[in-house]
Design an enzyme around this catalytic site. Structure first.
Site, PDB file in Angstrom:
ATOM      1  N   ASP A  68      -2.058 -12.508   5.787  1.00 12.44           N
ATOM      2  CA  ASP A  68      -3.460 -12.099   5.714  1.00 12.44           C
ATOM      3  C   ASP A  68      -3.959 -11.878   7.136  1.00 12.44           C
ATOM      4  O   ASP A  68      -4.130 -12.837   7.892  1.00 12.44           O
ATOM      5  CB  ASP A  68      -4.276 -13.188   5.008  1.00 12.44           C
ATOM      6  CG  ASP A  68      -5.762 -12.859   4.943  1.00 12.44           C
ATOM      7  OD1 ASP A  68      -6.171 -11.777   5.405  1.00 12.44           O
ATOM      8  OD2 ASP A  68      -6.528 -13.708   4.430  1.00 12.44           O
ATOM      9  N   LYS A 111     -13.008   1.147  11.191  1.00 10.70           N
ATOM     10  CA  LYS A 111     -11.697   1.549  11.712  1.00 10.70           C
ATOM     11  C   LYS A 111     -11.762   1.820  13.214  1.00 10.70           C
ATOM     12  O   LYS A 111     -10.824   1.495  13.952  1.00 10.70           O
ATOM     13  CB  LYS A 111     -11.202   2.790  10.972  1.00 10.70           C
ATOM     14  CG  LYS A 111     -10.851   2.539   9.504  1.00 10.70           C
ATOM     15  CD  LYS A 111      -9.643   1.630   9.331  1.00 10.70           C
ATOM     16  CE  LYS A 111      -8.348   2.324   9.691  1.00 10.70           C
ATOM     17  NZ  LYS A 111      -7.157   1.446   9.428  1.00 10.70           N
ATOM     18  N   TYR A 136     -16.839   2.773   6.704  1.00  8.51           N
ATOM     19  CA  TYR A 136     -15.383   2.756   6.787  1.00  8.51           C
ATOM     20  C   TYR A 136     -14.909   3.279   8.148  1.00  8.51           C
ATOM     21  O   TYR A 136     -14.105   2.632   8.837  1.00  8.51           O
ATOM     22  CB  TYR A 136     -14.783   3.595   5.661  1.00  8.51           C
ATOM     23  CG  TYR A 136     -13.296   3.852   5.821  1.00  8.51           C
ATOM     24  CD1 TYR A 136     -12.379   2.815   5.706  1.00  8.51           C
ATOM     25  CD2 TYR A 136     -12.819   5.133   6.103  1.00  8.51           C
ATOM     26  CE1 TYR A 136     -11.019   3.042   5.878  1.00  8.51           C
ATOM     27  CE2 TYR A 136     -11.460   5.365   6.268  1.00  8.51           C
ATOM     28  CZ  TYR A 136     -10.569   4.322   6.151  1.00  8.51           C
ATOM     29  OH  TYR A 136      -9.228   4.552   6.318  1.00  8.51           O
ATOM     30  N   ALA A 168      -5.251  -2.535   5.459  1.00  7.65           N
ATOM     31  CA  ALA A 168      -6.581  -1.971   5.710  1.00  7.65           C
ATOM     32  C   ALA A 168      -7.440  -2.063   4.463  1.00  7.65           C
ATOM     33  O   ALA A 168      -6.936  -2.141   3.347  1.00  7.65           O
ATOM     34  CB  ALA A 168      -6.465  -0.510   6.141  1.00  7.65           C
ATOM     35  N   TYR A 169      -8.738  -2.048   4.683  1.00  2.12           N
ATOM     36  CA  TYR A 169      -9.707  -1.900   3.597  1.00  2.12           C
ATOM     37  C   TYR A 169     -10.057  -0.420   3.571  1.00  2.12           C
ATOM     38  O   TYR A 169     -10.701   0.094   4.487  1.00  2.12           O
ATOM     39  CB  TYR A 169     -10.944  -2.752   3.873  1.00  2.12           C
ATOM     40  CG  TYR A 169     -11.950  -2.783   2.738  1.00  2.12           C
ATOM     41  CD1 TYR A 169     -11.894  -3.774   1.764  1.00  2.12           C
ATOM     42  CD2 TYR A 169     -12.952  -1.821   2.640  1.00  2.12           C
ATOM     43  CE1 TYR A 169     -12.816  -3.815   0.723  1.00  2.12           C
ATOM     44  CE2 TYR A 169     -13.875  -1.847   1.600  1.00  2.12           C
ATOM     45  CZ  TYR A 169     -13.807  -2.851   0.653  1.00  2.12           C
ATOM     46  OH  TYR A 169     -14.716  -2.873  -0.385  1.00  2.12           O
ATOM     47  N   THR A 205      -7.697   6.621  11.161  1.00  2.00           N
ATOM     48  CA  THR A 205      -8.201   7.633  10.246  1.00  2.00           C
ATOM     49  C   THR A 205      -8.970   8.756  10.934  1.00  2.00           C
ATOM     50  O   THR A 205      -9.524   8.569  12.030  1.00  2.00           O
ATOM     51  CB  THR A 205      -9.138   6.954   9.213  1.00  2.00           C
ATOM     52  OG1 THR A 205      -9.752   7.942   8.379  1.00  2.00           O
ATOM     53  CG2 THR A 205     -10.245   6.181   9.910  1.00  2.00           C
ATOM     54  N   ASP A 206      -9.023   9.892  10.260  1.00  3.37           N
ATOM     55  CA  ASP A 206      -9.852  11.009  10.714  1.00  3.37           C
ATOM     56  C   ASP A 206     -11.342  10.689  10.614  1.00  3.37           C
ATOM     57  O   ASP A 206     -12.170  11.346  11.244  1.00  3.37           O
ATOM     58  CB  ASP A 206      -9.546  12.266   9.890  1.00  3.37           C
ATOM     59  CG  ASP A 206      -9.705  12.056   8.392  1.00  3.37           C
ATOM     60  OD1 ASP A 206      -9.445  10.932   7.902  1.00  3.37           O
ATOM     61  OD2 ASP A 206     -10.074  13.019   7.690  1.00  3.37           O
ATOM     62  N   GLY A 210       0.829  -1.197   0.000  1.00  4.69           N
ATOM     63  CA  GLY A 210       0.000   0.000   0.000  1.00  4.69           C
ATOM     64  C   GLY A 210       0.868   1.254   0.000  1.00  4.69           C
ATOM     65  O   GLY A 210       2.103   1.191   0.007  1.00  4.69           O
TER      66      GLY A 210
END
Length: 258
Positions: A38, A131, A127, A62-63, A103-104, A11
């Site tokens: 995985d 998270k 999402y 992450a997705y 994440t924000d 990524g």
């Protein structure tokens, strides 16, 4: 020498860490992509972590597709929640410090001023919810961890807003970009250095951290900056999008404060 496992190595952040790894000769890296490790499969994690004596694990897996998360919530939660739980359990068992990237989007964007690590979370899309669950698993299961929230990541790798705007501009396309969301664009290499410095400095400031490049912009403002940096501002038509809609709800103001 500290031994560091990096998951999600293909990524944006994983590749950025690989790019600067030689700047950290005091660290020994093992890079694993989803084929090597995985995180949704406990056996896969155990094979990589058990008895390998990793001092740290940097979880970049992450997705991250915000739109598809609404359509395929089970996939988002499988990776961002259950996968993180699997990783947290093994890291705790092996006494490996976990550095997890969040994440924000764990915030709803209604505060109107920069978010502190102590502010109440309230995700408004799948999402963000997935998270946040991952964060909670780490907090419930581990004693030595860093949760690093960041925002609007971009780099020369993969798909991201910066590369999309630049490509379209070079093709001469007209651009229409929303100014209804404000955040802090963050270069993945800067985040990579911040994370690796956490490993090297070995400060036990465990818990939640915020890291961004600190300049708050709307997506429209970010597009303006991209065009300016690449001497394309006078060659491309950029306008503010009207009636901008996405399938997933997004925070209007998700600026993070360290």
């Amino acid at each position: 020498m500290k031994s560091v496992l990096v998951t999600g190595a293909k990524g944006q952040l994983g590749k950025s860490i690989q790019k600067i790894a030689s700047d950290y000769p005091q660290l020994h890296f093992t890079f694993a992509d989803s084929k090597d490790l995985d995180i949704t499969d406990p056996k896969s994690i155990a094979e990589k972590l058990s008895n390998k004596a990793f001092s740290h694990c940097i979880n970049c897996a992450a997705y991250t597709n915000v739109e598809n998360s609404e359509k395929e919530p089970e996939k988002a939660f499988k990776v961002n929640s259950q996968g993180v739980r699997n990783l947290a359990l093994l890291c705790q068992e092996q006494q490996t410090v976990l550095i997890h990237i969040s994440t924000d989007y764990v915030f709803d964007g209604e505060k109107g001023s920069p978010y502190l690590v102590t502010d109440t979370t309230n995700p408004i899309n799948v999402y963000g919810a997935s998270k946040l669950e991952g964060e909670q698993h780490i907090q419930n299961l581990m004693s030595a961890y860093f949760i690093v929230r960041t925002s609007w990541l971009y780099s020369e790798y993969g798909k991201n807003f910066y590369k999309t705007i630049l490509q379209k501009a070079k093709e001469g396309a007209d651009l229409s970009v929303t100014d209804e969301q404000v955040g802090c664009p963050t270069h993945a290499e800067n985040l990579a250095r911040y994370v690796l410095d956490l490993v090297v400095e070995d400060r036990e400031t465990y818990g939640i951290h915020h890291f961004t490049d600190e300049e708050s912009l709307s997506w429209y403002g970010f597009a303006q900056k991209i065009l300016s940096e690449n001497n394309l501002a006078d060659k491309v038509r950029l306008e503010k999008a009207k009636n901008y809609r996405t399938f997933a709800r997004r925070p209007k103001y998700s600026v993070l404060k360290k």
